[in-house]
Design an enzyme around this catalytic site. Structure first.
Site, mmCIF file in Angstrom:
data_model
loop_
_atom_site.group_PDB
_atom_site.id
_atom_site.type_symbol
_atom_site.label_atom_id
_atom_site.label_comp_id
_atom_site.label_asym_id
_atom_site.label_seq_id
_atom_site.Cartn_x
_atom_site.Cartn_y
_atom_site.Cartn_z
ATOM 1 N N GLY A 1 60.043 13.895 120.653
ATOM 2 C CA GLY A 1 59.293 14.529 119.570
ATOM 3 C C GLY A 1 60.080 15.424 118.637
ATOM 4 O O GLY A 1 59.508 16.280 117.962
ATOM 5 N N MET A 30 57.289 3.869 120.562
ATOM 6 C CA MET A 30 58.031 2.730 121.102
ATOM 7 C C MET A 30 57.209 1.448 121.240
ATOM 8 O O MET A 30 57.593 0.553 121.988
ATOM 9 C CB MET A 30 58.638 3.108 122.463
ATOM 10 C CG MET A 30 59.676 4.219 122.371
ATOM 11 S SD MET A 30 60.989 3.872 121.175
ATOM 12 C CE MET A 30 61.877 2.574 122.043
ATOM 13 N N LEU A 63 53.452 -2.340 116.282
ATOM 14 C CA LEU A 63 52.078 -2.269 115.811
ATOM 15 C C LEU A 63 51.548 -3.680 115.580
ATOM 16 O O LEU A 63 52.257 -4.559 115.085
ATOM 17 C CB LEU A 63 52.004 -1.472 114.500
ATOM 18 C CG LEU A 63 52.508 -0.027 114.566
ATOM 19 C CD1 LEU A 63 52.223 0.681 113.251
ATOM 20 C CD2 LEU A 63 51.867 0.734 115.721
ATOM 21 N N ASN A 103 58.183 4.859 109.144
ATOM 22 C CA ASN A 103 58.944 4.941 110.393
ATOM 23 C C ASN A 103 60.336 5.464 110.081
ATOM 24 O O ASN A 103 60.826 5.316 108.961
ATOM 25 C CB ASN A 103 59.062 3.552 111.032
ATOM 26 C CG ASN A 103 59.792 3.592 112.361
ATOM 27 O OD1 ASN A 103 59.582 4.509 113.175
ATOM 28 N ND2 ASN A 103 60.661 2.621 112.600
ATOM 29 N N HIS A 139 64.284 5.138 111.559
ATOM 30 C CA HIS A 139 65.108 4.317 112.457
ATOM 31 C C HIS A 139 66.548 4.793 112.348
ATOM 32 O O HIS A 139 67.055 4.998 111.239
ATOM 33 C CB HIS A 139 64.997 2.848 112.046
ATOM 34 C CG HIS A 139 65.749 1.928 112.953
ATOM 35 N ND1 HIS A 139 65.280 1.571 114.194
ATOM 36 C CD2 HIS A 139 66.953 1.324 112.804
ATOM 37 C CE1 HIS A 139 66.166 0.774 114.778
ATOM 38 N NE2 HIS A 139 67.178 0.606 113.948
#
Ligand code: GRF
Length: 209
Positions: free
Chosen positions: A13, A91, A94, A108, A110
């Site tokens: 987090g 993780m 979707l 997102n 990455h």
């Protein structure tokens, strides 16, 4: 109406905290972190969010099917009237139904310079490939794996002595900078799409028109 943001996590987090802090100190204006959603009750980020006074919901898969699990995520987000979903170390892939429900409103982060090294273990992929530069990318989420339109990127050097851990730590510092910047741009609508390109609109120019 401020944008209602949900952050979806599975673990530590730290990007979630970067977003919570950026909203709290006004770097992401006109927004609130309405919810943190985790697919794991034991994710360290859940306790961190609660300590910051952010509402959390855990949606574990348990014995349910994948479509049922994903429908639960969508229902939680709809119940809380979420306008923007920020994946931050979430993780799970979707489902198409999830993506369709929030099309263009899922981001997102990455830890590679996409389209290089999508998917799992991007730091290992970068070191094994032998690149001298890697980095991080904030992108829109579509049905592909880490293949949606790029919003923001930051380059980071790869050194000869790097391990996955040392490279990850160097990249993470930049992740915590660019994710809030990208979210601020999106919630303020300071961008336009031209094909795959997310073109930045300068707020000062906009206000002078
Ligand atoms: C980050 O490296 C992020 O780019 C990737 O997963 C990691 C999550 O770390 N998607 P954290 O949970 O935000 O600390």
């Amino acid at each position: 109406m401020p944008s209602r943001i949900a952050i979806m996590i599975s673990g530590r987090g730290s990007n979630m905290l970067a977003l919570i802090d950026a909203v709290a100190d006004g770097r992401i204006p006109d927004a609130e972190i309405a919810l943190v959603v985790s697919d794991r009750a034991d994710a360290a980020g859940v306790a961190l969010a609660e300590a910051r006074g952010v509402r959390t919901v855990v949606v574990e898969r348990g014995m349910t099917t994948r479509p049922t699990h994903q429908a639960r995520f969508v229902n939680v987000l709809l119940e809380h009237k979420i306008n923007l979903v920020c994946l931050a170390g979430f993780m799970r892939l979707l489902s198409p139904v999830f993506i369709e429900s929030f099309r263009g409103r899922i981001l997102n982060i990455h830890p590679s310079l996409l389209p290089a090294f999508p998917g799992l273990n991007p730091h290992r992929q970068a070191i094994e490939y032998g690149v001298r530069i890697s980095g991080c990318t904030v992108h829109f989420v579509d049905e592909t794996i880490d293949g949606g339109c790029v919003i923001e990127q930051r380059a980071v050097p790869v050194f000869d002595g790097d391990t996955e851990e040392s490279l990850a730590a160097r990249i993470l510092i930049e992740e915590h900078k660019i994710y809030p910047q990208a979210v601020a741009r999106i919630v303020q609508g300071h961008y336009k799409l031209e094909g795959r390109r997310v073109i930045q609109i300068d707020a000062r120019l906009e206000s002078s028109v």
